[in-house]
Design a protein around this motif. Structure first.
Motif, PDB file in Angstrom:
ATOM      1  N   ALA A 104      50.640  56.004  29.953  1.00  0.00           N
ATOM      2  CA  ALA A 104      51.924  55.545  30.479  1.00  0.00           C
ATOM      3  C   ALA A 104      51.729  54.743  31.751  1.00  0.00           C
ATOM      4  O   ALA A 104      52.372  53.705  31.960  1.00  0.00           O
ATOM      5  N   GLY A 105      50.841  55.220  32.627  1.00  0.00           N
ATOM      6  CA  GLY A 105      50.554  54.482  33.847  1.00  0.00           C
ATOM      7  C   GLY A 105      49.968  53.111  33.553  1.00  0.00           C
ATOM      8  O   GLY A 105      50.313  52.120  34.203  1.00  0.00           O
ATOM      9  N   TRP A 106      49.094  53.037  32.553  1.00  0.00           N
ATOM     10  CA  TRP A 106      48.486  51.756  32.174  1.00  0.00           C
ATOM     11  C   TRP A 106      49.523  50.793  31.629  1.00  0.00           C
ATOM     12  O   TRP A 106      49.519  49.602  31.955  1.00  0.00           O
ATOM     13  N   ARG A 107      50.422  51.277  30.775  1.00  0.00           N
ATOM     14  CA  ARG A 107      51.451  50.401  30.213  1.00  0.00           C
ATOM     15  C   ARG A 107      52.369  49.867  31.308  1.00  0.00           C
ATOM     16  O   ARG A 107      52.785  48.714  31.270  1.00  0.00           O
ATOM     17  N   ARG A 108      52.712  50.713  32.270  1.00  0.00           N
ATOM     18  CA  ARG A 108      53.635  50.304  33.323  1.00  0.00           C
ATOM     19  C   ARG A 108      52.965  49.452  34.387  1.00  0.00           C
ATOM     20  O   ARG A 108      53.576  48.543  34.919  1.00  0.00           O
ATOM     21  N   ASP A 109      51.705  49.741  34.711  1.00  0.00           N
ATOM     22  CA  ASP A 109      51.066  49.029  35.808  1.00  0.00           C
ATOM     23  C   ASP A 109      49.548  49.106  35.736  1.00  0.00           C
ATOM     24  O   ASP A 109      48.919  49.925  36.397  1.00  0.00           O
ATOM     25  N   PRO A 110      48.914  48.255  34.921  1.00  0.00           N
ATOM     26  CA  PRO A 110      47.454  48.265  34.839  1.00  0.00           C
ATOM     27  C   PRO A 110      46.795  47.915  36.173  1.00  0.00           C
ATOM     28  O   PRO A 110      45.673  48.347  36.442  1.00  0.00           O
ATOM     29  N   GLY A 111      47.499  47.154  37.026  1.00  0.00           N
ATOM     30  CA  GLY A 111      46.947  46.822  38.337  1.00  0.00           C
ATOM     31  C   GLY A 111      46.743  48.048  39.201  1.00  0.00           C
ATOM     32  O   GLY A 111      45.710  48.209  39.864  1.00  0.00           O
ATOM     33  N   LEU A 112      47.726  48.957  39.199  1.00  0.00           N
ATOM     34  CA  LEU A 112      47.625  50.182  39.981  1.00  0.00           C
ATOM     35  C   LEU A 112      46.509  51.071  39.434  1.00  0.00           C
ATOM     36  O   LEU A 112      45.742  51.674  40.189  1.00  0.00           O
ATOM     37  N   VAL A 113      46.412  51.136  38.110  1.00  0.00           N
ATOM     38  CA  VAL A 113      45.354  51.929  37.482  1.00  0.00           C
ATOM     39  C   VAL A 113      43.985  51.380  37.868  1.00  0.00           C
ATOM     40  O   VAL A 113      43.071  52.137  38.223  1.00  0.00           O
ATOM     41  N   TRP A 114      43.833  50.051  37.854  1.00  0.00           N
ATOM     42  CA  TRP A 114      42.555  49.460  38.213  1.00  0.00           C
ATOM     43  C   TRP A 114      42.243  49.642  39.698  1.00  0.00           C
ATOM     44  O   TRP A 114      41.087  49.797  40.082  1.00  0.00           O
ATOM     45  N   GLN A 115      43.266  49.645  40.554  1.00  0.00           N
ATOM     46  CA  GLN A 115      43.027  49.935  41.964  1.00  0.00           C
ATOM     47  C   GLN A 115      42.454  51.343  42.135  1.00  0.00           C
ATOM     48  O   GLN A 115      41.503  51.563  42.893  1.00  0.00           O
ATOM     49  N   PHE A 116      43.041  52.294  41.413  1.00  0.00           N
ATOM     50  CA  PHE A 116      42.591  53.681  41.473  1.00  0.00           C
ATOM     51  C   PHE A 116      41.132  53.796  41.033  1.00  0.00           C
ATOM     52  O   PHE A 116      40.299  54.414  41.715  1.00  0.00           O
ATOM     53  N   TYR A 117      40.799  53.175  39.897  1.00  0.00           N
ATOM     54  CA  TYR A 117      39.444  53.317  39.381  1.00  0.00           C
ATOM     55  C   TYR A 117      38.427  52.474  40.160  1.00  0.00           C
ATOM     56  O   TYR A 117      37.253  52.847  40.246  1.00  0.00           O
ATOM     57  N   SER A 118      38.863  51.376  40.740  1.00  0.00           N
ATOM     58  CA  SER A 118      37.953  50.601  41.590  1.00  0.00           C
ATOM     59  C   SER A 118      37.543  51.423  42.804  1.00  0.00           C
ATOM     60  O   SER A 118      36.373  51.402  43.232  1.00  0.00           O
ATOM     61  N   GLU A 119      38.491  52.161  43.363  1.00  0.00           N
ATOM     62  CA  GLU A 119      38.181  53.018  44.504  1.00  0.00           C
ATOM     63  C   GLU A 119      37.247  54.148  44.097  1.00  0.00           C
ATOM     64  O   GLU A 119      36.308  54.487  44.821  1.00  0.00           O
ATOM     65  N   ARG A 120      37.489  54.729  42.933  1.00  0.00           N
ATOM     66  CA  ARG A 120      36.612  55.799  42.448  1.00  0.00           C
ATOM     67  C   ARG A 120      35.209  55.272  42.172  1.00  0.00           C
ATOM     68  O   ARG A 120      34.210  55.962  42.428  1.00  0.00           O
ATOM     69  N   ARG A 121      35.092  54.067  41.640  1.00  0.00           N
ATOM     70  CA  ARG A 121      33.775  53.468  41.385  1.00  0.00           C
ATOM     71  C   ARG A 121      33.015  53.292  42.696  1.00  0.00           C
ATOM     72  O   ARG A 121      31.822  53.590  42.786  1.00  0.00           O
ATOM     73  N   ARG A 122      33.710  52.809  43.715  1.00  0.00           N
ATOM     74  CA  ARG A 122      33.055  52.618  45.014  1.00  0.00           C
ATOM     75  C   ARG A 122      32.608  53.953  45.608  1.00  0.00           C
ATOM     76  O   ARG A 122      31.505  54.067  46.159  1.00  0.00           O
ATOM     77  N   ASP A 123      33.488  54.963  45.525  1.00  0.00           N
ATOM     78  CA  ASP A 123      33.135  56.279  46.065  1.00  0.00           C
ATOM     79  C   ASP A 123      31.912  56.849  45.354  1.00  0.00           C
ATOM     80  O   ASP A 123      31.019  57.433  45.994  1.00  0.00           O
ATOM     81  N   ALA A 124      31.859  56.684  44.030  1.00  0.00           N
ATOM     82  CA  ALA A 124      30.736  57.215  43.263  1.00  0.00           C
ATOM     83  C   ALA A 124      29.442  56.479  43.598  1.00  0.00           C
ATOM     84  O   ALA A 124      28.370  57.092  43.686  1.00  0.00           O
ATOM     85  N   ARG A 125      29.514  55.160  43.801  1.00  0.00           N
ATOM     86  CA  ARG A 125      28.313  54.392  44.150  1.00  0.00           C
ATOM     87  C   ARG A 125      27.784  54.801  45.512  1.00  0.00           C
ATOM     88  O   ARG A 125      26.565  54.804  45.748  1.00  0.00           O
ATOM     89  N   ARG A 126      28.666  55.126  46.439  1.00  0.00           N
ATOM     90  CA  ARG A 126      28.260  55.484  47.793  1.00  0.00           C
ATOM     91  C   ARG A 126      27.718  56.909  47.875  1.00  0.00           C
ATOM     92  O   ARG A 126      27.001  57.252  48.815  1.00  0.00           O
ATOM     93  N   ALA A 127      28.081  57.738  46.910  1.00  0.00           N
ATOM     94  CA  ALA A 127      27.604  59.123  46.892  1.00  0.00           C
ATOM     95  C   ALA A 127      26.174  59.180  46.356  1.00  0.00           C
ATOM     96  O   ALA A 127      25.712  58.269  45.665  1.00  0.00           O
ATOM     97  N   SER A 128      25.496  60.260  46.687  1.00  0.00           N
ATOM     98  CA  SER A 128      24.131  60.474  46.197  1.00  0.00           C
ATOM     99  C   SER A 128      24.074  61.772  45.401  1.00  0.00           C
ATOM    100  O   SER A 128      24.804  62.721  45.708  1.00  0.00           O
TER     101      SER A 128
END
Length: 350
Positions: A63-87
């Motif tokens: 539902a979130g993707w249908r309504r706003d894929p931009g917001l979903v991608w913002q969320f996952y872009s932040e998670r990708r960055r956090d995961a890359r910075r973690a060890s």
């Protein structure tokens, strides 16, 4: 990575566990977010399931993707960055060593952060089943079959660059600064119901009005407060600005993860089902998960039916689901506990 919290384990329990581990051949490990918490990656519980005041269960959903894929991608872009910075932390490395010494070991991981793979557990070896996908894999949202694996590019497009998160979200500008008591999921449900009542020919899907997005009446209030301007139901990011599938060029790319409300991948589930249909399982490790999400919540009982003894490694007793008298329960930081309960058995080298 945060500093591991010291553990105070019962020596008798640790000795008993190590003896059983030494004699175990087939080992199933059920892994959750608590495994990566010592690396600095927050769990849903620690964030109250909120991201920038958005309900994660709504953002990370169809539902979130249908309504706003931009917001979903913002969320996952932040998670990708956090995961890359973690060890990877010592718990990840302990499991990797266990996998090297015990060829019958298989990890069923709910984590999408890639830390276990970075610690050295090969995702193609058959010893790691990613139940919820991988943050660094992308796929076509339209189902054309395109998959981009191990994509660590950041940002994926200019609009997803760090620091460019936009504030044009549902509820911006509400009078008095109070957020509306509605959500994208609620609008989705209302629209679906109206579509069913009116039929496809008469139903017209439109943007929410100011009244739709107003807060509900509070106790003691005589009127409903309506914002002066209609709040936007989206992040302000247009679809054209987001990553598109290079194969079909008709649909957006999406993170290749399992959203709330979606089923686990059929191929992975077929592999998991086969694990519990084979010969006796000696040991089931439940690490960093409250075992409340199905079907993963049922894996421990399936292992028991195959003869497995169960060992729990969790921060709190509330995360241990219906333990039995002969289970091992180790409470504390997984980054401390896993090396400690494995090292004397000889699985790890000090």
């Amino acid at each position: 990575m945060s500093q591991p919290t010291p553990s105070n384990l019962d020596p008798t329990s640790v000795s008993s566990f190590r003896k059983h581990l030494t004699n175990s051949t087939r080992i199933i490990a059920i892994l959750g977010a608590g495994l990566s918490a010592p690396s600095g990656l927050p769990t849903f519980r620690s964030t109250n399931a909120l991201w920038h005041n958005h309900d994660v269960f709504l953002v990370a959903s169809p539902a979130g993707w249908r309504r706003d894929p931009g917001l979903v991608w913002q969320f996952y872009s932040e998670r990708r960055r956090d995961a890359r910075r973690a060890s990877p932390n010592p718990a990840h490395y302990a499991l990797v060593e266990l996998a090297k010494r015990k060829k019958g070991f298989v990890a069923l991981s709910q984590n999408v952060d890639g830390l276990l793979q970075r610690a050295g557990l090969d995702g193609n070896s058959g010893q790691l089943k990613l139940l919820h996908g991988n943050l660094f894999d992308l796929s076509c949202a339209g189902g054309c079959g395109y998959v981009d694996r191990d994509n660590f590019v950041d940002p994926l497009c200019d609009v997803l660059a760090e620091g460019r998160t936009r504030a044009n979200v549902l509820g911006a500008g509400v009078q008095g600064g109070r957020p509306p008591k509605v959500s994208a999921l609620l609008f989705e449900g209302i629209a679906a119901k109206n579509r069913k009542i009116l039929g496809e020919e008469k139903f017209a899907d439109g943007a929410p009005t100011a009244g739709d997005a107003a807060p509900l009446r509070e106790l003691g209030e005589d009127v409903v407060r309506v914002p002066d301007a209609v709040p936007e139901l989206h992040s302000g990011i247009e679809k054209e600005e987001l990553p598109w599938c290079p194969r079909c060029k008709e649909h957006l790319l999406r993170p290749r993860v399992v959203w709330f409300g979606e089923s686990l991948p059929e191929d992975i589930m077929a592999d998991v089902d086969a694990l519990f249909e084979e010969d006796k399982i000696d040991l089931c490790l439940v690490i960093g998960t409250s075992s409340k999400v199905w079907p993963t919540a049922g894996f421990c009982d399936q292992a028991r039916k195959r003869g497995a003894k169960v060992a729990w490694v969790n921060m709190g007793a509330d995360d241990v689901k219906s333990p039995r008298q002969d289970d091992w329960v180790f409470l504390g930081d997984a980054a401390v506990i896993l090396p400690q309960i494995l090292v004397a058995e000889g699985v790890l080298q000090t």
